[in-house]
Design an enzyme around this catalytic site. Structure first.
Site, short mmCIF file in Angstrom:
data_model
loop_
_atom_site.label_atom_id
_atom_site.label_comp_id
_atom_site.label_asym_id
_atom_site.label_seq_id
_atom_site.Cartn_x
_atom_site.Cartn_y
_atom_site.Cartn_z
N HIS A 250 0.83 -1.22 0.00
CA HIS A 250 0.00 0.00 0.00
C HIS A 250 0.86 1.26 0.00
O HIS A 250 0.44 2.31 0.48
CB HIS A 250 -0.95 0.04 1.20
CG HIS A 250 -1.71 -1.23 1.39
ND1 HIS A 250 -2.93 -1.48 0.82
CD2 HIS A 250 -1.39 -2.35 2.08
CE1 HIS A 250 -3.35 -2.68 1.15
NE2 HIS A 250 -2.42 -3.25 1.91
N LYS B 209 14.47 22.30 -10.18
CA LYS B 209 13.93 21.01 -10.60
C LYS B 209 14.84 20.19 -11.49
O LYS B 209 15.57 20.71 -12.32
CB LYS B 209 12.62 21.25 -11.38
CG LYS B 209 11.54 21.86 -10.53
CD LYS B 209 10.54 20.86 -10.08
CE LYS B 209 9.90 20.22 -11.26
NZ LYS B 209 8.56 19.82 -11.03
N SER C 89 13.36 22.32 -15.47
CA SER C 89 12.12 23.05 -15.71
C SER C 89 12.49 24.43 -16.23
O SER C 89 13.49 25.01 -15.81
CB SER C 89 11.35 23.16 -14.40
OG SER C 89 10.51 24.28 -14.44
N TYR D 112 -8.71 -12.25 -47.13
CA TYR D 112 -8.06 -10.94 -47.01
C TYR D 112 -9.06 -9.81 -47.24
O TYR D 112 -9.91 -9.88 -48.12
CB TYR D 112 -6.91 -10.82 -48.02
CG TYR D 112 -6.28 -9.43 -47.98
CD1 TYR D 112 -5.26 -9.15 -47.08
CD2 TYR D 112 -6.77 -8.40 -48.78
CE1 TYR D 112 -4.71 -7.88 -46.99
CE2 TYR D 112 -6.22 -7.12 -48.70
CZ TYR D 112 -5.20 -6.87 -47.80
OH TYR D 112 -4.68 -5.61 -47.71
N GLU E 132 9.34 8.71 -16.78
CA GLU E 132 7.99 9.29 -16.98
C GLU E 132 7.49 9.02 -18.40
O GLU E 132 6.33 8.66 -18.61
CB GLU E 132 8.02 10.80 -16.75
CG GLU E 132 8.00 11.19 -15.29
CD GLU E 132 8.07 12.71 -15.11
OE1 GLU E 132 7.59 13.17 -14.08
OE2 GLU E 132 8.62 13.41 -15.97
N1 ARG Z 1 -0.94 -2.88 -49.07
C1 ARG Z 1 -1.72 -4.05 -48.80
C2 ARG Z 1 -1.69 -4.34 -47.30
O1 ARG Z 1 -0.94 -3.75 -46.63
C3 ARG Z 1 -1.17 -5.22 -49.53
C4 ARG Z 1 -2.17 -6.25 -49.93
C5 ARG Z 1 -3.19 -5.67 -50.80
N2 ARG Z 1 -4.01 -6.65 -51.42
C6 ARG Z 1 -5.09 -6.30 -52.13
N3 ARG Z 1 -5.74 -7.25 -52.66
N4 ARG Z 1 -5.47 -5.06 -52.20
O2 ARG Z 1 -2.43 -5.12 -46.79
#
Ligand code: ARG
Length: 473
Positions: A160, A287, A281, A321, A294
């Site tokens: 504490h 200071k 400071s 993707y 920090e």
């Molecule tokens: N610049 C893109 C990324 O960072 C690469 C892949 C892009 N792929 C696509 N099908 N647009 O993810």
């Protein structure tokens, strides 16, 4: 509107890209830091394409020399990065084709930017993690050395933030070492899990060419290819995991920083940080501010922020993707830079040198006399007195009350517990003997906590030896 004739994906488009869309969607400004990894991955891919008969030996060597020129151009600052080519992958491919002609156009056979970018990020992280490992190792080594030097230095231990019991400074330092050792283990674990190669996942479903994924994975130092192409292009767990790792590390760095800041106040005065690690400071001449700890405590905010960004980027994405993934890079690079910078400074803060066989530190000085005095002044051996009473037949609760009364008598009369005359002790515990004084010294207190993991100098020395063995120091 931009001139669309140069774009690598231009075929099915009849309108040029809106200029702001082009700028908004481009990542080249930040992903170009992965140029080494992008080139390495392309070379491994090209080698594999040659092996399966897609490229000839000559074409491979043209690609290799083209890439070599590109590497030199990038490193000498001559390479022209263009927003028009969106990202690092297309900028390099475009330049390759400029340099070596049509062979350059064959490089992208059997791959996509989707597996390319996932591979680049993993390669980049592998390289960075190796550097981070070194920095963490050096910080841990410096801390062990410090613990060894202070394996008999007495200071007050706190709960504490109130003085609790005397401890050994080396024991406190080794508690930091334990935190960082867990971080080290987690980092190795994260590195092991990210070590599968997405290359060959292509856009999402793999490719119609008879590619050899084992070859590219091995060539790039991965344990194996990713097992599922959809997962290969869309997985960013390894980024999240690394960021979680960094967040826990920063919990520790921030806590250590907080202690250093408190210890360097004039009220505590346990340590002094060197001028080179502090600033003054502009208005208050007296200071000297502990800026480095920090700032590291403050940087914890952006590290946690990056983790939250990444979790949020990933949470709603359908397979496989999506462009969302491009948002992984800036927080990832930021967290890597922040981690490396903070570890470097922390390690430097505790670095040591020898002056006529005497160990010295450039940036931190421990005021061991002040620590000792605080341990003595703060009734830190009150528990030892209670334990003494229990050994002499009192129940722990009775002992607790007797000690409480004795301490409050001392406070009222401005007396130290170890200097209280025997008659005064007897006011509250009539049958007490003069051997009590053996238990009230801070030395007696730390020495008596002599089991595995406790604070006695003997145990601290054992722990230092174990840590040195671990680090092979
Ligand atoms: N610049 C893109 C990324 O960072 C690469 C892949 C892009 N792929 C696509 N099908 N647009 O993810």
């Amino acid at each position: 509107m931009s001139n669309q004739s140069n774009k690598l994906w231009n075929g099915r488009f009849s309108l040029p890209t809106n200029e702001f869309v082009e700028t908004f969607t481009a990542s080249v400004k930040f992903d170009n830091r992965m140029y080494k990894q992008d080139i390495r991955a392309s070379l491994a891919h090209a080698k594999m394409l040659m092996k399966i008969g897609v490229l000839t030996v000559n074409e491979l060597s043209e690609i290799e020399s083209g890439m070599n020129i590109i590497l030199n151009e990038i490193e000498s600052g001559e390479f022209i990065w263009s927003i028009e080519h969106e990202d690092i992958h297309m900028n390099i491919e475009f330049r390759l084709t400029q340099l070596i002609g049509d062979t350059g156009k064959k490089l992208h056979t059997g791959r996509s930017r989707n597996d390319q970018v996932a591979t680049d990020v993993k390669l980049y992280m592998k390289d960075e993690i190796s550097e981070i490992e070194q920095l963490l190792f050096s910080l841990k080594s410096n801390l062990v050395k410090l613990a060894e030097e202070h394996s008999e230095t007495i200071m007050p231990g706190y709960t504490h933030l109130q003085i609790a019991q005397p401890i050994i400074l080396g024991h406190h330092i080794l508690a930091w070492y334990e935190m960082l050792s867990r971080d080290y283990g987690r980092l190795i674990d994260c590195k092991r899990r990210l070590n599968t190669c997405p290359l060959g996942s292509a856009a999402l479903a793999g490719t119609t060419y008879p590619i050899d994924r084992m070859l590219t994975a091995k060539e790039l130092g991965f344990d194996s290819p990713c097992r599922n192409s959809l997962d290969g292009v869309s997985d960013r767990d390894f980024v999240i995991e690394f960021m979680s790792w960094a967040s826990i590390l920063f919990v520790h760095l921030s806590r250590i920083s907080e202690e250093l800041i408190i210890w360097s106040t004039s009220e505590f005065n346990f340590i002094e940080l060197s001028d080179s690690f502090c600033t003054g400071s502009s208005i208050m001449p007296q200071k000297k501010n502990p800026d480095v700890p920090e700032l590291i405590r403050g940087k914890t905010g952006r590290v946690f922020g990056s983790l939250i960004s990444m979790l949020t980027i990933m949470k709603g994405q359908p397979l496989a993707y999506n462009k969302d993934n491009q948002e992984d890079k800036e927080p990832l690079f930021d967290i890597i830079d922040t981690t490396k910078g903070s570890l470097k400074l922390f390690s430097e803060l505790f670095a040591f040198y020898y002056d006529n066989d005497k160990i010295k530190r450039h940036h931190i000085k421990f005021n061991t006399d002040k620590m000792y005095k605080s341990a003595i002044d703060g009734f830190s051996t009150a528990t030892d007195y209670a334990d003494y009473l229990v050994r002499n037949g009192y129940s722990f609760r009775e002992a607790h009350e007797i000690v409480g009364n004795t301490v409050s008598y001392c406070i009222k009369n401005e007396l130290r517990l170890d200097k209280l005359p025997l008659e005064q002790f007897r006011q509250y515990a009539p049958d007490i003997n003069s051997d009590i004084y053996d238990f009230l010294t801070v030395e007696g207190s730390v020495n008596s906590r002599n089991h595995f993991g406790a604070t006695s100098p003997h145990q601290v020395k054992l722990s230092v030896a174990v840590a040195k063995k671990e680090l092979e120091l």
